[in-house]
Design an enzyme around this catalytic site. Structure first.
Site, PDB file in Angstrom:
ATOM      1  N   ASP A 181       0.763  -1.142   0.076  1.00  0.00           N
ATOM      2  CA  ASP A 181       0.024   0.023  -0.033  1.00  0.00           C
ATOM      3  C   ASP A 181       0.797   1.235   0.162  1.00  0.00           C
ATOM      4  O   ASP A 181       0.333   2.109  -0.594  1.00  0.00           O
ATOM      5  CB  ASP A 181      -0.788   0.075   1.237  1.00  0.00           C
ATOM      6  N   HIS A 182       1.778   0.970   0.673  1.00  0.00           N
ATOM      7  CA  HIS A 182       2.902   2.549   0.926  1.00  0.00           C
ATOM      8  C   HIS A 182       3.541   2.586  -0.631  1.00  0.00           C
ATOM      9  O   HIS A 182       4.450   3.358  -0.648  1.00  0.00           O
ATOM     10  CB  HIS A 182       3.908   2.276   1.951  1.00  0.00           C
ATOM     11  N   ASP A 183       3.781   1.454  -1.223  1.00  0.00           N
ATOM     12  CA  ASP A 183       4.209   1.748  -2.683  1.00  0.00           C
ATOM     13  C   ASP A 183       3.351   2.319  -3.607  1.00  0.00           C
ATOM     14  O   ASP A 183       3.844   2.954  -4.610  1.00  0.00           O
ATOM     15  CB  ASP A 183       4.681   0.124  -3.122  1.00  0.00           C
TER      16      ASP A 183
END
Length: 592
Positions: A181-183
């Site tokens: 998700d943080h990518d």
């Protein structure tokens, strides 16, 4: 592109890939053949200029991934980072069946005119993609007929006992979901635009004195001007699976993480992530310190980059720092893609073809959808345990309360990452349902009344802030049947009862709550609404990216990467040796 197996970094248990014995000139010849094929296909009629015979793509439009387009030069030879197809390569998956080679896939990204489509839609600062008519959710944030977000959280989301995942998925499963998700997405908020969440009078966590005037702070997301009165939330990082959480989404961020020696990334004492002036860890994404499991994944992929860079440097002493860095970065990014599509998504969606619903094409927009980022992909909050188990090499476990682990880098500085990864790989996650542990529901980032937040209420309010349609409107827009009663079998009875206690009708149900409340479909963890949204996103993320490993690497490297699993990354970059190939499954009891 450096071949990993030539540098001695092959994944364990990969007996299908033999050692590559081709000479250097054979590879150059293969790549030259690809250049000629693409030149002929594009009709450009230009000589080879280091970029498949096409005019150089705009560095501004393709930033910050331009290094994947520019050739990496070693001596007199040009290595085109997209790799070269082989006429005799074995199929990697069903998309390659019936094709002679990967050239056809690369052609899909070359429209008339002969150059690669610029990925402008996924550059930092672009709006999230809307899948639904924005007028459907325009008024939900201020609709007085809807129950409040904390009210819904108290009635539906409150979890009073452990409910473990019946398939035995480990904490590393939801941890990987957060890492990915943080990518893909980060939406910033505007402190000047508020929509604070009212707390019901007498709320035991936030208003025990019964004042009736307590709110949970909520800042609205930054948006574009939008249409139909609804602004589009802005994704401030690259909307691609390009390893931006490791390397950053801008040249400045990337350079700040590099050592500029031997192609390596910076480290701190104990081979941990570098730190800032406040002693907090620094990585490609600013959320790296949120919880120690996430920090641990960031750490081992920093180490993986440096491990590969060291192997490449040792095998190619004449390579520059830049050449080593970019080759290592390409391999690590490909590993992240492979783990996601070959290990994580099959567990989530119940199929080994998950995320492979579309053929690659430059006409596909891979940008992250608003519904995916704001509702469907927040399913993992339901699976988080209230403790972080830290397990030593002898099997002794020390449990740290999740509320004590938020934004606490000292846990990693004092104990390293091995204990966290060992503990999370062995602990069964909570079940995927509408329920969330109190450490997230009432003590996110602090105690109630002392900075603590309710993640469930934030998710509901964020959906309304982003103009998401109701759960039922979204279903109907996707061609799914509209639900007219809480007695519908799509809901487990005990969950239907909770929904009916706070919503007047299924038409009111918020997308995030409704998606979590659905019965899972087939072997998937999620129901049909979230299943559609997640499959759509990951299919577009893969199919719209010309740098995806399946067609951007030479076939031998692609097959090597295809076999890498999270357990391999852990073994290669920690002292853990007793983890098996199923790091995302804590136990295989009753699994499928």
């Amino acid at each position: 592109m450096i071949r990993p197996w030539e540098a001695g970094i092959a994944p364990t248990g990969n007996a299908n890939i033999s050692s590559l014995e081709r000479e250097f000139n054979a590879l150059v010849s293969e790549l030259s053949g690809l250049m000629q094929s693409l030149k002929k296909a594009s009709g450009a009629g230009e000589g080879y200029d280091g970029n498949c015979g096409c005019p150089a793509p705009s560095q501004e439009l393709y930033a910050p991934r331009a290094h994947f387009i520019d050739p990496i030069r070693v001596g007199h030879a040009s290595f085109w980072p997209f790799g070269g197809p082989s006429e005799t390569s074995e199929t990697l998956n069903d998309w390659f069946e019936g094709r002679k080679n990967r050239t056809d896939y690369l052609k899909a990204f070359i429209p008339t005119g002969g150059c690669f489509n610029p990925l402008t839609s996924t550059a930092p600062g672009q709006p999230l993609q809307r899948l639904f008519d924005p007028s459907l959710g325009r008024d939900r944030l201020h609709d007085p007929s809807l129950p409040g977000a904390r009210e819904i959280s108290n009635a539906v989301v409150k979890q009073d006992r452990d409910i473990r995942d019946s398939k035995g998925l480990s904490d590393l499963f939801w941890g990987w979901g957060q890492f990915i998700d943080h990518d893909l997405t980060l939406v910033k908020t505007d402190p000047g635009q508020r929509a604070d969440i009212p707390v019901p009078r007498g709320d035991p966590a936030f208003d025990p004195q019964g004042r009736g005037d307590v709110t949970i702070p909520f800042e609205r997301s930054r948006t574009t001007s939008g249409i139909a009165g609804v602004g589009d939330p802005v994704n401030v990082i690259t909307g691609l699976m390009d390893g931006s959480m490791v390397y950053g989404s801008s040249a400045e961020e990337t350079n700040g993480l590099r050592s500029f020696e031997g192609g390596r990334l910076r480290t701190s004492a104990g081979n941990l992530l570098p730190t800032d002036a406040d002693g907090r860890f620094v990585a490609g994404d600013e959320r790296v310190n949120e919880q120690p499991g996430l920090t641990s994944l960031h750490t081992i992929f920093m180490r993986e980059h440096n491990r590969i860079a060291d192997k490449i440097s040792a095998a190619n002493p004449k390579m520059s720092d830049e050449q080593v860095f970019q080759n290592a970065r390409k391999i690590v990014t490909s590993e992240i893609q492979s783990i996601t599509y070959n290990e994580y998504l099959p567990l989530l969606l119940g199929s080994d073809k998950a995320g492979r619903m579309l053929p690659p094409s430059g006409k596909i927009n891979p940008q992250i959808s608003n519904a995916f980022a704001t509702a469907a992909y927040r399913f993992g909050h339901s699976m988080v345990n209230s403790n972080i188990p830290i397990t030593d090499a002898n099997g002794n476990v020390r449990n740290v309360a999740l509320r004590d682990a938020f934004e606490n880098p000292d846990l990693i500085k004092q104990g390293g990452v091995d204990g966290v990864l060992r503990g999370q790989s062995g602990q069964v996650a909570q079940a995927l349902d509408p329920f969330i542990v109190e450490d997230l529901r009432s003590a996110l980032f602090g105690a109630p009344g002392a900075g603590g937040l309710d993640l469930a209420a934030l998710n509901i309010q964020r959906g309304r802030d982003h103009g998401l349609p109701s759960w039922n409107d979204a279903r109907e827009s996707m061609g799914l049947r509209r639900i007219t009663s809480f007695n519908d079998p799509i809901f487990p009875p005990h969950i239907a009862q909770k929904l009916a206690s706070v919503y007047d009708h299924p038409d009111q149900v918020d997308m995030w709550i409704g998606g979590l409340a659905e019965q899972p479909r087939g072997n998937a963890l999620v129901g049909e609404t979230f299943g559609y949204l997640i499959a759509d996103q990951f299919s577009r993320t893969r199919a719209g990216d010309p740098n995806f490993y399946e067609w951007s690497l030479d076939p031998q490297t692609a097959n090597w990467v295809h076999n890498v699993r999270l357990a391999d990354i852990i073994r290669w970059n920690t002292d853990i040796r007793d983890i098996d190939r199923t790091a995302m499954i804590a136990t295989d009891n009753n699994y499928w």
